[in-house]
Design a protein around this motif. Structure first.
Motif, short mmCIF file in Angstrom:
data_model
loop_
_atom_site.label_atom_id
_atom_site.label_comp_id
_atom_site.label_asym_id
_atom_site.label_seq_id
_atom_site.Cartn_x
_atom_site.Cartn_y
_atom_site.Cartn_z
N ILE A 221 35.65 0.23 -1.69
CA ILE A 221 36.04 1.12 -0.67
C ILE A 221 36.90 0.41 0.49
CG2 ILE A 221 35.59 2.97 1.12
CD1 ILE A 221 34.81 3.73 -2.05
N SER A 222 37.99 0.97 1.03
CA SER A 222 38.79 0.31 1.91
C SER A 222 39.54 1.24 2.95
CB SER A 222 39.82 -0.68 1.46
OG SER A 222 40.80 -0.15 0.78
N ASN A 223 40.03 0.68 4.16
CA ASN A 223 40.78 1.68 4.91
C ASN A 223 40.06 3.05 5.26
OD1 ASN A 223 42.81 -0.22 4.60
ND2 ASN A 223 43.76 0.90 2.78
N ARG A 224 38.88 2.70 5.89
CA ARG A 224 38.12 3.94 6.08
C ARG A 224 38.38 4.60 7.60
NH1 ARG A 224 32.15 4.74 3.19
NH2 ARG A 224 32.13 7.05 3.43
N ILE A 231 39.64 4.50 -2.26
CA ILE A 231 38.80 4.00 -3.32
C ILE A 231 39.83 3.25 -4.23
CG2 ILE A 231 37.38 4.70 -5.35
CD1 ILE A 231 36.94 7.26 -4.21
N ASN A 232 39.52 1.94 -4.26
CA ASN A 232 40.08 0.98 -5.05
C ASN A 232 39.63 0.72 -6.45
OD1 ASN A 232 42.20 -0.12 -2.91
ND2 ASN A 232 40.36 0.02 -1.91
N VAL A 233 40.26 0.98 -7.43
CA VAL A 233 39.57 0.62 -8.85
C VAL A 233 40.27 -0.60 -9.43
CG1 VAL A 233 39.24 1.76 -11.22
CG2 VAL A 233 39.46 3.28 -9.09
N PHE A 273 43.09 5.19 -4.88
CA PHE A 273 42.96 6.50 -4.77
C PHE A 273 42.63 6.80 -3.21
CE2 PHE A 273 42.37 6.05 -9.14
CZ PHE A 273 42.95 6.90 -9.72
N ILE A 274 43.46 7.70 -2.59
CA ILE A 274 43.18 8.21 -0.97
C ILE A 274 42.44 9.30 -1.25
CG2 ILE A 274 44.21 8.69 1.14
CD1 ILE A 274 46.70 6.80 0.39
N ILE A 275 41.19 9.17 -0.55
CA ILE A 275 40.29 10.60 -0.89
C ILE A 275 40.08 11.05 0.64
CG2 ILE A 275 38.21 11.39 -1.84
CD1 ILE A 275 40.23 10.43 -3.89
#
Length: 649
Positions: A221-224, A231-233, A273-275
């Motif tokens: 996880i990044s950029n919270r 979410i980086n896969v 993925f930006i969630i």
């Protein structure tokens, strides 16, 4: 030629008896007076000669009869094995996830099991080893039943464990011929597991038909922020470059986002993925692509509400601690020795004794009780510490002792990169950074400690005193600016940050099956109350240890399948865990058995399961000869009858 009952052949010595009877009990001719026998002289000579020939023939047929009977009872045979010894076949069948793929004939594991059933002898005794089970001394029918039920598992079994089992079986079996068969895809680099003392075995390699694979390697996880997070896969490609691979992300069963990506040959690619922010996100990532392994195209992770770690600093006020233990991750409290709230001590996860002049008996008892219940402690001495007071505390809590102070400037030069405190802190070992130093320090003696950071003279600057339920970190020097410049060192942040983070094992984004996983759950259980882990398909009670304000769960053997699992207290869900297959199972690295055989004379390689069992059955095949000797005895008896009836001398 071999004999099942060779002792019967000793009776051949008794054949001397008919020979002696023949030699010493010859028929005596009676003389009869006759007037003129001149014309009978020739006839008499011929009759005596014919009679002797007939007796020799009868003797030979009887000798042949008795010899054939004795040989028949000794049960002679032709074979490569000794029938007086039992035959035992040990079979290791690798049912790891990497055998859950297609070969030339179909699913590798299922085809291997079917070929064993088809080709194994129904008369022998077997032992079957899989990655999960061991069946000792079973018949063919039992072997067949177990092979029909075998399934793939995430559990791995090292070859040295297989060889240990073989040695134990061989050691306990006497008068037994053993054959060892290892059926596997021989994934990973196991060359160091094979030595000159490796037991003799026959190897069969299961080979997948496809030589390319895409797998989900990891997720982070990044950029919270307040609105969303990324979410980086991380996707791994083994084989040729691929384009337009569909990938989707779900919250439980609800599709959140879908896209496609391209990936180069033999490389890693990060797909973001930006969630939108949401509580308790049950993430499932799915790749749609046909390759060698299908089990690694789905990945599970869970976002639980992160609990803050409670940290209490007792002693001198320290600004650097409040900057490290920030409000978003920690509940940090500072207190002087005079104003300690003893009731709050048991609610903490980490206590820092920051440069106290002395450790009073009241505080010592409270900290000792806190430590025994699983709390972590950091001890930083003062430049003018009362050594007797510190030693009374250290001896009780960690069987350690602090010697008199030494006023000497020493550089802090050595980092134990293998210590868990520095896991994922350094990408490479640092050898030329600006070394911090201390103006004075105490010599620490401990019977059970490990160095974390050391001085240039190899004495410890930070050490960990080993305890069964908690961690005790001990500095050998004060770290205030008057005595050291360690506060200006890049080490200060990761050291104290990980002191806090390692005091409470938060649930991770995901876990791997068949791995040692440790999780702390903040809850107060009643007496004899336990936590259990379950989902819609399975439920189990993990190993757990209850402390003052938490329960530590240890997981290794279970669960068996991937997916989401829930930590339950009675019927209430406390936490969600996500389990995935070990990523090593996705590797397309396999051993070269031919190069392995060059260095290990005890290994025989076969191209198929049918070939090894044909060779085994051929070597074990017994050609019995007793029927031929019995036939010879009957022929000898008939010859004797014919001679007696039709041969008239």
């Amino acid at each position: 030629m071999q004999f099942k009952n060779p002792e019967v052949l000793y009776f051949l010595a008794l054949l001397i008896i008919p020979i002696l009877v023949h030699l010493f009990q010859l028929q005596k001719f009676v003389k009869v007076p006759f007037t003129n026998v001149a014309f009978l002289q020739k006839l008499v000579q011929e009759t005596r000669k014919s009679s002797r020939i007939k007796k020799w023939l009868i003797l030979c047929t009887r000798m042949l009869l008795f010899s054939a009977i004795l040989f028949a009872f000794s049960q002679p045979y032709f074979s490569n094995k000794n029938t007086t010894k039992n035959q035992h076949t040990y079979i290791y069948l690798d049912n790891s996830l990497s055998t859950k793929t297609e070969g030339e004939k179909g699913n590798l594991l299922q085809i291997a099991a079917q070929e064993i059933i088809k080709n194994a002898s129904k008369k022998e005794v077997y032992s079957l080893q899989t990655n999960t089970d061991f069946y000792k001394d079973i018949s063919y029918s039992e072997l067949k039943d177990e092979l029909l039920k075998v399934k793939n598992t995430a559990k791995k079994l090292e070859f040295n464990s297989v060889f240990l089992k073989i040695n134990n079986l061989t050691k306990n079996k006497t008068n037994t011929l053993s054959e060892n068969i290892l059926i596997s895809d021989y994934q990973y680099n196991y060359n160091d597991k094979f030595t000159n003392v490796t037991p003799t075995f026959s190897a069969i390699k299961l080979t997948p038909s496809t030589k390319t694979n895409i797998s989900i390697d990891s997720v982070f996880i990044s950029n919270r922020n307040t609105n969303n997070f990324t979410i980086n896969v991380v996707v791994k490609n083994q084989g040729e470059a691929k384009k337009n691979i569909p990938i989707a992300i779900f919250n439980d069963t609800k599709l959140i986002s879908k896209q496609s990506y391209s990936i180069k040959k033999d490389t890693l690619e990060t797909v973001p993925f930006i969630i939108q922010n949401q509580a308790n996100f049950l993430g499932k990532i799915q790749i749609t692509f046909s390759d060698t392994f299908s089990f690694d195209n789905t990945f599970y992770f869970s976002l639980n509400s992160t609990k803050k770690v409670n940290v209490l600093s007792i002693g001198n006020e320290a600004d650097f601690l409040s900057k490290i233990y920030t409000e978003d991750e920690f509940n940090f409290t500072q207190s002087s020795l005079q104003n300690v709230n003893y009731n709050s001590i048991q609610k903490q996860q980490l206590i820092v004794l920051n440069e106290l002049n002395e450790i009073p008996e009241t505080l010592s008892k409270s900290i000792l009780d806190f430590s025994n219940k699983g709390g972590n402690i950091v001890v930083i001495p003062n430049e003018n510490s009362e050594i007797e007071s510190y030693n009374n505390f250290l001896e009780k809590i960690g069987n350690s002792k602090m010697e008199s102070k030494v006023s000497d400037t020493l550089k802090i030069t050595t980092i134990n990169y293998e210590h868990p405190l520095f896991k994922n802190v350094f990408q490479n070992k640092v050898s030329n950074f600006q070394y911090p130093n201390t103006q004075s320090q105490y010599s620490i003696s401990s019977k059970n400690s490990s160095k974390i950071v050391s001085f240039e003279n190899n004495l410890p600057f930070i050490s960990q005193i080993k305890a069964s339920e908690n961690a005790i970190y001990l500095f050998s020097s004060a770290i205030n600016k008057n005595n050291s410049n360690f506060l200006n060192s890049p080490l200060i942040v990761p050291v104290f940050y990980n002191f806090g983070k390692m005091s409470f094992e938060h649930s991770k984004l995901y876990y791997y099956l068949d791995a040692k996983n440790k999780i702390d759950v903040e809850t107060n259980l009643e007496k004899d109350e336990i936590l259990n882990i379950s989902n819609s398909e399975a439920s189990f009670i993990p190993n757990q240890q209850t402390f003052q304000n938490k329960v530590t769960i240890s997981i290794k053997e279970q669960p068996y399948n991937t997916g989401f699992y829930y930590i339950l207290r009675k019927k209430d869900t406390i936490q969600t865990l996500a389990f995935n297959t070990p990523k090593e199972e996705s590797l397309l690295n396999f051993m070269d058995l031919n190069s392995l055989r060059e260095n290990n004379v005890n290994i025989s390689i076969f191209t198929s399961i049918s070939a090894i069992f044909e060779n085994l059955n051929e070597n074990n095949e017994v050609h019995w000869l007793w029927k031929w000797f019995l036939s010879l005895a009957i022929v000898s008896l008939l010859l004797e009858i014919l001679i007696l009836k039709f041969y008239k001398p």
